[in-house]
Design an enzyme around this catalytic site. Structure first.
Site, PDB file in Angstrom:
ATOM      1  N   ASP A 202       2.429 -18.973  -4.523  1.00 32.73           N
ATOM      2  CA  ASP A 202       1.944 -18.017  -4.192  1.00 32.73           C
ATOM      3  C   ASP A 202       1.118 -17.333  -5.446  1.00 32.73           C
ATOM      4  O   ASP A 202       0.707 -15.848  -5.423  1.00 32.73           O
ATOM      5  CB  ASP A 202       3.284 -16.866  -3.902  1.00 32.73           C
ATOM      6  CG  ASP A 202       4.155 -16.943  -5.424  1.00 32.73           C
ATOM      7  OD1 ASP A 202       3.725 -17.378  -6.280  1.00 32.73           O
ATOM      8  OD2 ASP A 202       5.584 -16.533  -4.922  1.00 32.73           O
TER       9      ASP A 202
ATOM     10  N   SER B 208      10.815  -9.810 -10.474  1.00 31.74           N
ATOM     11  CA  SER B 208      11.249 -11.028  -9.684  1.00 31.74           C
ATOM     12  C   SER B 208      11.277 -12.130 -10.804  1.00 31.74           C
ATOM     13  O   SER B 208      11.971 -13.126 -10.785  1.00 31.74           O
ATOM     14  CB  SER B 208      10.246 -11.182  -8.692  1.00 31.74           C
ATOM     15  OG  SER B 208       8.902 -11.091  -9.043  1.00 31.74           O
TER      16      SER B 208
ATOM     17  N   HIS C 154       4.813 -16.138  -8.939  1.00 28.45           N
ATOM     18  CA  HIS C 154       6.091 -16.433  -9.754  1.00 28.45           C
ATOM     19  C   HIS C 154       6.019 -18.032 -10.225  1.00 28.45           C
ATOM     20  O   HIS C 154       5.436 -18.625  -9.840  1.00 28.45           O
ATOM     21  CB  HIS C 154       7.069 -16.518  -8.693  1.00 28.45           C
ATOM     22  CG  HIS C 154       7.159 -15.168  -7.932  1.00 28.45           C
ATOM     23  ND1 HIS C 154       6.906 -14.934  -6.654  1.00 28.45           N
ATOM     24  CD2 HIS C 154       7.699 -14.092  -8.256  1.00 28.45           C
ATOM     25  CE1 HIS C 154       7.280 -13.588  -6.194  1.00 28.45           C
ATOM     26  NE2 HIS C 154       7.667 -13.179  -7.374  1.00 28.45           N
TER      27      HIS C 154
END
Length: 292
Positions: free
Chosen positions: A233, A35, A236
């Site tokens: 979060d 990601s 990321h």
């Protein structure tokens, strides 16, 4: 209304010219991993804020290979049709290409090949697996209309921090992945720039980081993302961090290759492309001025 149509025409013509010129010696870069390579900059609560920093703005000299294997003008999010299970935002790819072009114009047109998929384990990138086969297929498709694969940008490992076994096997699995990619693309010394983790999904972050930082292979460089700011979060990279990472990747790639030498033919090509770009830009400015 006429101004709007002319603006669209400018973008269309500019994009078409760039794509047409791309066949003549573009520098191709494969973007793989999970990601943080796919890009989650600006994504909070599964919503992207649509902010594109100047360093990641579209450029006529930067293309992307779409999911249906067509070259097009590169825009964020680069992985929007590749990493389709999650919302994509800003990643390091565009900032990398922009930084590389500023530092070494001899690379010509940069062709980015997005291949990263969020949440994937290194074992899923093994030879014979779907992700690996897609990477090789897209790399081969990118070469069909010309150009050279110049490097592989790799940012992955967050998923391998969950299991101790995965963390312990990470170094061997990544070494095998790089060897297989180089062998299957017939590029035995393909430059690989990997990113050491800034975060992880489990308790074995330092074990994976140790594996990454301890790797010693020909034409492999490792840059460290630790310390770059993260989204709320905690996993990321933020948009500004992705821009910083892109610049770090460009610097690392430049260190893997000899000093660039611009030949007369290369210089002529660059000048022709730049002249056309500036001419179209000037034309649009004149049109805009006429409507003021």
């Amino acid at each position: 209304m006429l101004l709007l149509y002319l603006s669209y025409a400018y973008l269309f013509i500019s994009s078409a010219v760039t794509v047409a010129n791309a066949a003549a010696g573009k520098s191709i870069f494969l973007l793989a991993g999970q990601s943080n390579m796919a890009g989650r900059g600006g994504v909070v609560n599964d919503t992207w804020d649509n902010y594109v920093p100047p360093e990641s703005s579209p450029d006529l000299a930067i293309l992307r290979l779409s999911a249906d294997l067509n070259w097009q003008l590169a825009t964020e999010p680069l992985h929007r049709d590749i990493d389709t299970n999650k919302v994509c935002g800003v990643g390091p790819g565009m900032a990398f290409a922009s930084s590389l072009l500023r530092k070494d114009s001899s690379v010509g047109v940069v062709g980015l090949v997005p291949c990263a998929v969020g949440g994937t384990n290194i074992s899923e990138w093994g030879r014979g697996g779907d992700l690996y086969k897609q990477l090789i297929r897209r790399a081969e498709a990118a070469l069909e209309v010309g150009g050279t694969v110049r490097g592989l940008l790799w940012f992955q490992g967050e998923s391998d921090t969950v299991s101790r076994e995965d963390a312990e096997l990470y170094k061997t699995r990544l070494q095998n992945f790089i060897l297989h990619v180089r062998a299957d693309l017939l590029l035995p010394v393909l430059p690989v720039i990997q990113v050491a983790l800034a975060s992880g999904e489990g308790p074995y972050i330092e074990m994976v980081r140790e594996a990454q930082l301890g790797m010693d292979m020909v034409n492999l460089r490792t840059i460290d993302a630790k310390g770059l700011n993260l989204e709320p979060d905690g996993l990321h990279l933020t948009t500004p961090s992705q821009v910083s990472l892109g610049n770090m990747l460009a610097n690392a790639f430049i260190q893997t290759r000899p000093s660039a030498i611009i030949t007369p033919n290369t210089a002529s090509t660059i000048m022709s492309q730049n002249f056309l770009t500036h001419f179209l830009s000037l034309l649009l400015l004149v049109i805009n001025a006429s409507f003021l």
